[in-house]
Design a protein around this motif. Structure first.
Motif, PDB file in Angstrom:
ATOM      1  N   GLY A 102       0.983  -1.262  -0.031  1.00 16.57           N
ATOM      2  CA  GLY A 102       0.034   0.051   0.160  1.00 16.57           C
ATOM      3  C   GLY A 102       0.866   1.318  -0.228  1.00 16.57           C
ATOM      4  N   GLN A 103       2.243   1.265   0.303  1.00 13.12           N
ATOM      5  CA  GLN A 103       2.762   2.460   0.033  1.00 13.12           C
ATOM      6  C   GLN A 103       2.907   2.917  -1.233  1.00 13.12           C
ATOM      7  OE1 GLN A 103       6.430   0.535   1.985  1.00 13.12           O
ATOM      8  NE2 GLN A 103       5.999   1.474   4.073  1.00 13.12           N
ATOM      9  N   LYS A 104       3.067   4.476  -1.347  1.00  9.10           N
ATOM     10  CA  LYS A 104       3.067   4.922  -2.441  1.00  9.10           C
ATOM     11  C   LYS A 104       4.578   4.719  -3.051  1.00  9.10           C
ATOM     12  CE  LYS A 104      -0.259   8.290  -1.583  1.00  9.10           C
ATOM     13  NZ  LYS A 104      -0.495   9.930  -1.701  1.00  9.10           N
ATOM     14  N   GLU A 160       3.876   7.040 -11.119  1.00  9.88           N
ATOM     15  CA  GLU A 160       3.648   6.815  -9.584  1.00  9.88           C
ATOM     16  C   GLU A 160       2.818   5.333  -9.616  1.00  9.88           C
ATOM     17  OE1 GLU A 160       0.542   9.324  -8.016  1.00  9.88           O
ATOM     18  OE2 GLU A 160       2.163  10.984  -7.738  1.00  9.88           O
ATOM     19  N   VAL A 173       2.030   1.812  -6.587  1.00 11.66           N
ATOM     20  CA  VAL A 173       1.876   1.558  -5.190  1.00 11.66           C
ATOM     21  C   VAL A 173       2.286   0.191  -5.031  1.00 11.66           C
ATOM     22  CG1 VAL A 173      -0.082   0.752  -3.574  1.00 11.66           C
ATOM     23  CG2 VAL A 173      -0.737   2.625  -5.320  1.00 11.66           C
TER      24      VAL A 173
END
Length: 457
Positions: free
Chosen positions: A294-296, A310, A312
């Motif tokens: 879940g971290q960007k 970007e 995830v």
């Protein structure tokens, strides 16, 4: 105007020469301070890693039958739909196998019908044989009664004969009747035995036919399986796309023969949807403990040097990868690719966002590690003795109009290798300028009670 400019240039030259002469005479260089402003902004802690881009789901399309490629309907970069026909293999040999399997099955079924017919005939014969037994049993009973009657009559006639009451001819006639009844009884017994033997024979034949029927049923099942396999192989000569997507590779040409003896040869590689991709990044074992789903993630690729993409973190895989005594773990990053700019195989230089603070007052971390003069160094040591607040540090602050910098206390908060959060209890504020470098005289290293870069938080 030209004379005025010339006069100004001459004045600057003279002043410069005087300054140079003074400095040269003293043997010292002028002290110069490099400063940076206290600003508001984001502080981000991240882990750097790299990996290659790939489709989220990639399928290798092969063949389970051998043969010559006769038709190919798609090429590189073509979009395909699920169950779309994309190639064909020569099916002449497999069609022959299908016809042979059908013929074997029909032959087996015909033999099965013959066995059924024989069983029906035997069942009819069994009914007749059972009727014969009933008739033989009735005849036997009748013969037994007749013999009993003949023996009783013979006995009575003989008594009369012994008393001289009848002629010898009547006794002979009674004896003949008795013997005839005995013969008839024996014949009835023999007929019953023959009927029983016939039933046993028919039962044996039925058992044999049933065994043949079971064998024939097994043969039919085997032939049906062979036909089904041949039909499956025939269907497999047509290659369909298992998913909707884009053809990434095509490894065969028309006329090429493929062999599927040991494993299915690869014909095509199809990426399900290039609008959804993933990066397989390698993260060092020292950093993997802080990476979570879940971290960007932000990343760049060489094809678009000025564009940041970007993603995830989707999965942190447990299996380690070891190379030259360096242990890394695969971190799978899901990426949206709506414009289809990213392509499979591109190298991605990624930053995994571990923690961040947005729009906080911050100062450059370099302010804590400047080299200063001996005089400034002594002043710093004296000030440090009075510094009692935990998590605080002394930095040099120099306004533009000040001749020299002064020491200020900074209460530190969140930080990374570039910036330190300035808390409200600090003696500096937004817009203040902190010293991040000193040049011009022999300098020493300002420790500020710390050594090395600030820890990652």
């Amino acid at each position: 105007m030209k004379k005025f400019v010339a006069i100004l240039i001459a004045i600057f030259v003279v002043v410069g020469l005087i300054v140079w002469a003074v400095v040269a005479k003293s043997g010292k260089k002028p002290i110069m301070f490099t400063t940076a402003s206290i600003t508001k902004g984001d502080i981000v802690n991240s882990i750097s890693s790299s990996g290659s881009l790939a489709a989220l789901n990639t399928v290798e399309v092969g063949t389970e039958v051998s043969g010559k490629i006769t038709k190919i309907y798609v090429d590189f970069n073509d979009e395909v739909k699920e169950n779309q026909l994309i190639a064909e293999i020569d099916d002449s040999t497999v069609k022959t196998q299908v016809l042979q399997a059908k013929a074997n099955l029909e032959s087996a079924k015909a033999s099965q019908l013959g066995i059924y017919a024989s069983l029906k005939n035997l069942q009819a014969s069994m009914i007749t044989a059972k009727s014969d037994i009933i008739s033989s049993e009735a005849n036997l009973k009748k013969a037994e009664i007749s013999l009993t009657d003949a023996e009783r009559n013979y006995k009575r006639i003989k008594e009369l004969y012994d008393r001289k009451l009848i002629a010898k001819s009547e006794l002979d006639s009674a004896e003949t009747s008795r013997d005839t009844a005995r013969a008839s009884l024996e014949s009835s017994k023999a007929s019953l035995q023959s009927s029983n033997a016939k039933i046993q024979s028919i039962n044996a034949q039925i058992e044999g036919q049933n065994a043949d029927l079971e064998s024939q049923n097994a043969r039919i099942a085997m032939n049906e399986a062979q036909l089904a396999q041949a039909e499956i192989d025939l269907a497999r000569t047509k290659i369909y796309s298992p998913i909707s997507g884009v053809v990434i590779t095509r490894d065969v040409d028309v006329g090429q023969t493929v062999q599927a003896s040991y494993q299915a040869p690869k014909l095509f590689t199809i990426a399900q949807d290039l609008r959804l991709m993933q990066i397989d990044t390698a993260v060092d074992e020292t950093d993997i403990g802080v990476v979570q789903k879940g971290q960007k993630v932000t990343f760049t690729v060489d094809a678009y040097k000025n564009k940041t993409f970007e993603g995830v973190v989707h999965q942190v895989r447990l299996s380690p990868n070891e190379s030259s005594s360096v242990v890394t773990y695969s971190v799978m990053v899901n990426v949206n690719n709506p414009e289809l700019l990213l392509k499979p195989g591109m190298t991605a230089n990624a930053e995994i966002l571990i923690s961040e603070k947005k729009d906080v007052l911050r100062m450059p971390a370099k302010a804590m590690y400047v080299k200063t003069s001996e005089e400034m160094k002594a002043e710093m040591k004296a000030a440090q003795k009075k510094l009692t607040a935990t998590g605080s540090v002394l930095v040099w602050v120099k306004p533009d109009d000040a001749a020299k910098p002064s020491l200020k206390t900074v209460a530190m908060g969140f930080q990374n290798s570039d910036f330190v959060e300035v808390l409200d209890s600090s003696e500096i504020k937004e817009g203040d300028k902190v010293v991040i470098g000193v040049t011009g005289i022999q300098t020493g290293t300002q420790k500020n009670g710390r050594s090395g870069p600030p820890p990652r938080m």
